[in-house]
Write an enzyme that holds these catalytic residues in place. Structure first.
Site, PDB file in Angstrom:
ATOM      1  CG  ASP A 307      13.849  -9.025 -14.614  1.00  0.00           C
ATOM      2  OD1 ASP A 307      15.013  -8.626 -14.876  1.00  0.00           O
ATOM      3  OD2 ASP A 307      13.438  -9.120 -13.447  1.00  0.00           O
ATOM      4  CD  GLU A 513      17.810 -10.680  -9.267  1.00  0.00           C
ATOM      5  OE1 GLU A 513      17.143 -11.513  -9.886  1.00  0.00           O
ATOM      6  OE2 GLU A 513      18.562  -9.858  -9.840  1.00  0.00           O
TER       7      GLU A 513
END
Ligand code: BGC
Ligand code: BGC
Length: 625
Positions: A307, A513
Site C-alpha cells: 500500500d 480512510e
C-alpha cells in the site's frame, strides 16, 4: 563470374543477413513466443538496477520522462485526487501517461511501465467520469452480474484515460461500521463479498477455462485489477483504520480470506497488502501470509503490491530505519512497492540489501518475474501507448444508464408507513406541492462520497457532472407538481405551506480512510434538525446518504418512510425512479443496522443479535417497469 561463385556469394549474403537479423532478434519482444520464454529471455538480459526499477511504483507528481528512463521505473500511480490538471480531459490524461511511458520505452530494454489508479467506483478521480455507487450499495443489490457489468464499464473509462491498472476491487469484509472504509466493503457477510468478485472478470475479462488461477487481462479494453487489502483490513478492533485484527485461523479463512480464493481463481493480476496488522504482526512484513499462504498455498502468480507508503509503517517510530522496512517487506514477499515519493531512497536501500545478501537474488527474480508476467499477459509490450480513440467512453450515456440502474437496485427500503396497509411509497407524481429538504438533496459531492475527484471527496455541485437527487425529483414529477426546495427550512415555513409530503435527504459528509473513523456514527448537524423540523409537520420520506448504518433509532417514530441510499454516485436519477414508482424497491441490507453504537461490533450470525433492522432486511414495492 561463374555460376558457382555467384551461388556461393549468394549463400554468404543470405547467411550474413540471418546473422544480422539474429543479433537484432529479441525473443522477449516476439509475441508469437510463449510468455514463460519471453520472461526468461528478458530477465536474462536485465541488470540488478533494471530489475529493482521494475519493483518501484512512484507517484505521478514525482514522475517524468527522465525519471522513468533514468531509474527504469516499473510503475506509476495517481494517489487519490492526483490529476494532471484540474478538470483534465481524457486527452490530458492520455498525454501524461504516454509521456511517462515514452520514458520507459526509451530505456535499453524498453520495458513498458504500468499506470495504476484507484478506480474504486468508476474512474473516480477523473472529471466527468461516471461515478457508480460505492461498494456497500452494490452489496445491497445482491447482483454480481450487475457488478460485473460495472467492472467492464469502469475498465473502458479507465482505458479512455490511457491507464491500464486499477487498485480495485476492495474485497474487505467490514465487520465494524465504525471503520472509515466500511463503504468500500460490499458487506459484512463474506459470501456476498465473495460473489462480488465477479467485478474482476468485468475489469480484466473472463479467464479462459484452461488457465484458472493464472493472472489474466484480455487486452486493450480491459485493465489489470487488484484485490485489496490483504488480509483482515475489515476486522480491526473497533474499526480503527490500519489497526490490529485479532482473529483465529478459522475466522481469518472463513471471513476475511473468502474473497481472495475467488479472486485468485478468476485470475486477478495483483493483490495489495493491508496497512493493518494480523494478531500483532504488520501485514506488510507478514512472510507467512504473503509468501506462505498467498503465493505458495493459494498459488497466486500475479504480483503483490504494497500500500501507499505501506512499508514505511513497519517502522513508524524507528526514524531513519527505512532500510529495515525494505528488508522485511521484500523478504515477506512484496513484489512491487508503492513507494511512492522517495524512490531513490528505496532503490538505494534495496540495492544495498541485495548486494550484501540480506535480500536474496531469488527474491528479486521472483518479484520481477511476476511483474513482467502481468505486463506480458495484458499485451503491454505490444500496446504500450494509448491513443484518444476511447475518450468517448468517459461518462458516456450508456455508462450513466448502468450507474442509474445500480442506484435503483441498491436502495434499501427500511420503513414504509406505519403498517403494510398504508404505504407511503411509491409517491404520486402528481400532487399540489412537495417539499425537498436536506443537506444532501442538491449536492453531487455528498452523493459521491470519498474517493471522488479528490481523496476525501468534495461536497457541493462544482466537483463534477451528474444528477442530484433534487434535479432527479424535478425531472420525474408531473409538470404541474410544484417542487419547493429548502436545504434547511424553519418550522414556520414547513407548517405554513400545505405540502402533500416531504423528501428529506440527509447523511454523512464525505470522507476516506481514517478520516471516516467514527465512534458515534451520528448524522452531523444540521441533518437531525432538518429531519426533526420537517417530519414533525409533513408526511416525510427520509433518504439517507451514508457509507454505513448510522444512528437512526431515535428518529424512527417521526419518519414515515425511510430509505438507505448509501453513496449512490453521480446518477441521482436512480433514486427518483424508485421513489416515484417507475421501478420497485428491491435492495437488501448488506449490513446489520444497529440500534445503538454500544452494540458494535454486531454481525449476522453473532450469538447476541438484536438489530434495529437485521442483515438482509429490505421492504419491496412494485414498480411499473
Ligand atoms: C489506500 C489504498 C489505495 C492507495 C493508493 C492507500 O492509502 O489504502 O486503498 O489504493 O492509497 O491511493
Ligand atoms: C493520497 C492517497 C493515499 C493517502 C495515503 C494521500 O495523500 O492521495 O491516495 O491513499 O495519501 O495516506
Amino acid at each position: 563470374m561463374g555460376k558457382e561463385l555467384r551461388f556461393l556469394i549468394g549463400i554468404v549474403v543470405v547467411c550474413g543477413c540471418v546473422l544480422v537479423a539474429n543479433a537484432d532478434y529479441m525473443l522477449y519482444k516476439d509475441p508469437s513466443k510463449p510468455i514463460g520464454r519471453r520472461i526468461k529471455d528478458l530477465m536474462g538480459r536485465m541488470s540488478l538496477e533494471e530489475k529493482i526499477g521494475q519493483m518501484v511504483q512512484i507517484e505521478r507528481q514525482v514522475s517524468s520522462f527522465e525519471v522513468m528512463k533514468k531509474y527504469y521505473i516499473g510503475s506509476v500511480l495517481s494517489g487519490g485526487g492526483s490529476v494532471p490538471k484540474e478538470n483534465a480531459s481524457a486527452q490530458d490524461w492520455v498525454d501524461m501517461v504516454n509521456d511517462f511511458q515514452k520514458g520507459s520505452l526509451a530505456t535499453r530494454l524498453g520495458i513498458p511501465m504500468i499506470y495504476g489508479i484507484d478506480a474504486v467506483h468508476g474512474q473516480n478521480n477523473v472529471y466527468k467520469a461516471t461515478i457508480f455507487p460505492h461498494n456497500v450499495g452494490l452489496g445491497a443489490t445482491r447482483d454480481p452480474q450487475l457488478v460485473r457489468r460495472i467492472g467492464a464499464a469502469t475498465a473502458l473509462e479507465v482505458r479512455a484515460t490511457g491507464i491500464q491498472y486499477v487498485f480495485a476491487p476492495c474485497i474487505a469484509v467490514c465487520r465494524d461500521p465504525r471503520w472509515g472504509r466500511c463503504y468500500e466493503s460490499y458487506s459484512e457477510d463474506p459470501e456476498i463479498v465473495r460473489a462480488m468478485t465477479e467485478i474482476i472478470p468485468g475489469l480484466q475479462g473472463e479467464i479462459p477455462p484452461n488457465s484458472l488461477g493464472v493472472p489474466f487481462v484480455a487486452g486493450k479494453e480491459k485493465v489489470a485489477a487488484c484485490a485489496k487489502h490483504y488480509v483482515g483490513d475489515g476486522g480491526t478492533i473497533k474499526g480503527i483504520n490500519e489497526n490490529n485484527t485479532l482473529i483465529d485461523w478459522h475466522g481469518l479463512l472463513s471471513i476475511h480470506m473468502a474473497g481472495y480464493y475467488n479472486s485468485v481463481i478468476k485470475g486477478v493480476a495483483t493483490v495489495m497488502v493491508s496497512y493493518s496488522s494480523l494478531n500483532g504482526v504488520k501485514m506488510h512484513a507478514h512472510q507467512q501470509m504473503i509468501t506462505g499462504f498467498l503465493k505458495k498455498t493459494l498459488r497466486f502468480r500475479g504480483f503483490v503490491i504494497s500500500d501507499y507508503m505501506g512499508i514505511d509503517k513497519i517502522t513508524p517510530t524507528m526514524h531513519g530505519n527505512y532500510t529495515y522496512s525494505i528488508l522485511h517487506s521484500i523478504n515477506a514477499g512484496i513484489d512491487m512497492v508503492m513507494v511512492p515519493n522517495n524512490y531513490t531512497e528505496f532503490i538505494d536501500g534495496l540495492t544495498f540489501l541485495v548486494k550484501n545478501n540480506f535480500v536474496p537474488m531469488s527474491r528479486i527474480d521472483d518479484a520481477v518475474k511476476r511483474i513482467l508476467r502481468v505486463k506480458f499477459v495484458m499485451g503491454l509490450f505490444e500496446n504500450p501507448l494509448a491513443d484518444y480513440s476511447m475518450a468517448n467512453y468517459l461518462g458516456s450515456k450508456e455508462h450513466r444508464e448502468l450507474a442509474r440502474e445500480a442506484v435503483r437496485k441498491s436502495l434499501v427500503l427500511l420503513k414504509n408507513g406505519a403498517n403494510a396497509d398504508e404505504p407511503v411509497l411509491p409517491l404520486p407524481k402528481k400532487t399540489s406541492r412537495i417539499l425537498v429538504a436536506g443537506t444532501h438533496a442538491d449536492n453531487i459531492g455528498n452523493q459521491n462520497g470519498g474517493w471522488t475527484i479528490t481523496w476525501q471527496g468534495v461536497p457541493g455541485n462544482n466537483c463534477t457532472v451528474g444528477t442530484t437527487i433534487l434535479s432527479a425529483i424535478r425531472n420525474t414529477v408531473d409538470p404541474k407538481t410544484e417542487v419547493a426546495f429548502k436545504e434547511n427550512p424553519d418550522v414556520e415555513y414547513v407548517k405554513s405551506n400545505e405540502f402533500s409530503h416531504a423528501i428529506v435527504v440527509v447523511g454523512e459528509t464525505t470522507y476516506a480512510e481514517g478520516y471516516g473513523d467514527s465512534l458515534n456514527l451520528t448524522i452531523p448537524e444540521p441533518g437531525p434538525t432538518i429531519l426533526t423540523n420537517v417530519c414533525a409537520y409533513v408526511k416525510c420520506v427520509v433518504v439517507l446518504i451514508t457509507g454505513r448504518p448510522v444512528v437512526i433509532q431515535p428518529y424512527l417514530p417521526q419518519i414515515d418512510a425511510l430509505v438507505a441510499a448509501w453513496l449512490p454516485g453521480t446518477e441521482g436519477q436512480g433514486v427518483a425512479d424508485v421513489l416515484f414508482g417507475d421501478f420497485g424497491f428491491s435492495g437488501k441490507l448488506p449490513r446489520t443496522w444497529f440500534k445503538t453504537v454500544d452494540q458494535l461490533p454486531m454481525n449476522v450470525g453473532d450469538p447476541h443479535y438484536d438489530p434495529l433492522f437485521p442483515f438482509g432486511f429490505g421492504l419491496e414495492t412494485e414498480g411499473i417497469n
